[in-house]
Scaffold this motif. Structure first.
Motif, short mmCIF file in Angstrom:
data_model
loop_
_atom_site.label_atom_id
_atom_site.label_comp_id
_atom_site.label_asym_id
_atom_site.label_seq_id
_atom_site.Cartn_x
_atom_site.Cartn_y
_atom_site.Cartn_z
N ARG A 55 0.87 -1.18 0.07
CA ARG A 55 0.00 0.05 0.19
C ARG A 55 0.73 1.18 -0.22
N GLU A 59 1.16 4.17 -3.13
CA GLU A 59 0.99 5.62 -2.61
C GLU A 59 2.06 6.29 -3.07
N PRO A 113 -4.35 -3.33 -4.28
CA PRO A 113 -3.53 -1.93 -4.33
C PRO A 113 -2.88 -2.11 -5.51
N GLU A 116 -5.47 -1.16 -8.22
CA GLU A 116 -6.31 0.21 -8.14
C GLU A 116 -4.98 1.21 -8.77
N THR A 117 -3.83 1.00 -8.36
CA THR A 117 -2.67 2.02 -8.69
C THR A 117 -2.67 1.99 -10.33
#
Lengths: 186, 186
Positions: A55, A59, A113, A116-117
């Motif tokens: 995660r 980010e 993650p 999603e990224t």
């Protein structure tokens, strides 16, 4: 740095270097200098710690990409800046490389993650392609989401070519080829 | 099938599914049904067996690609046929995925067949792009080797997008985007 932080940062490094399958709890303990009890005090186990690490890496990748995609210049300039931004090519993408990890792909939680990224990246790029189309920079018949997928795929596949040959030259060639195609796609 | 064949075929499957780091000698023995003594009779160890497996997978990939690249149609048609050929997208590329394997990349011997295969593919595609340029199908300012690198990168990166999302749709979108760009690159 707190023990929990050291555990997460060591796991991030190991995931990038060796992937999830190649990262043992023992290696994480050795690199972080944490004790086993401490690891299980902060995290339920390797999957839980890996999730925190993935995660955070996701980010950071978004923040770095956003720095270029939201930067100065026309929509086309920002697409070009994204493709040309400096990368540690031979290390590969810390997020994309996880898709080749069978245990990440088998776990909906660990895959989320990553998915999603890459999805976020495609959507941001599709938005810029759409804007560039409205400005007459791209032919109207081009599908913005498809072009965005091609852009992200070229970067991800560029890492594959570079790592195979042991040189960033193949990555750079793939990017230059895509930029040449984008330039002619008016 | 001979024991040696069973060992190679089992190793090929495991390398595709789990990579080199994730494939233990024990897993190879279990899948092949061979005994440990038999494995060490035929091969010096996991690296030696993996090398035989990777070489065979690389040869197969070349033969499959050559079937399309040497097929009927114009140079452009054959590039398009290569991009559109049926693939087991969610499994990824059995050769390209090895570039994310730290122990393959760290070994010049194991990396060689991966590098040679992707290099061969880029050269074959560059030849077709050059022919297509001579036929006036692509703009003369396009660099054939760069376009070939973009084509191979889009395919390799398409696997990354597909595996991240758990669906071949993202692979297909990236390929359609590239085909649209190639169509406008006259």
């Amino acid at each position: 740095m707190s023990t929990s932080e050291r555990l997460i940062e060591s796991t991030r490094e190991l995931l990038w270097e060796r992937g999830y399958v190649g990262t043992s709890p023992k290696a994480i303990l050795e690199r972080s200098g944490a004790g086993q009890g401490s690891m299980y005090h902060h995290f339920r186990g390797k999957p839980d710690l890996a999730l925190a690490a993935i995660r955070r890496t996701a980010e950071e990748l978004r923040a770095t990409a956003a720095g270029v995609l939201d930067g100065p210049g026309s929509p086309y300039d920002r697409i070009e800046a994204y493709l040309r931004r400096e990368r540690d090519v031979l290390r590969g993408c810390p997020v994309g490389r996880l898709t080749m990890d069978p245990d990440v792909i088998a776990s909906d939680e660990l895959r989320a993650p990553v998915d999603e990224t890459l999805d976020w990246l495609r959507e941001r790029l599709a938005g810029l392609v759409e804007e560039a189309k409205e400005e007459g920079r791209f032919a109207p018949e081009l599908d913005a989401e498809e072009i965005a997928a091609t852009i992200v795929a070229t970067v991800q596949g560029g890492y594959v070519l570079a790592r195979a040959s042991g040189s960033p030259a193949a990555f750079d060639a793939g990017i230059r080829g895509l930029l040449a195609l984008l330039r002619t796609a008016r």
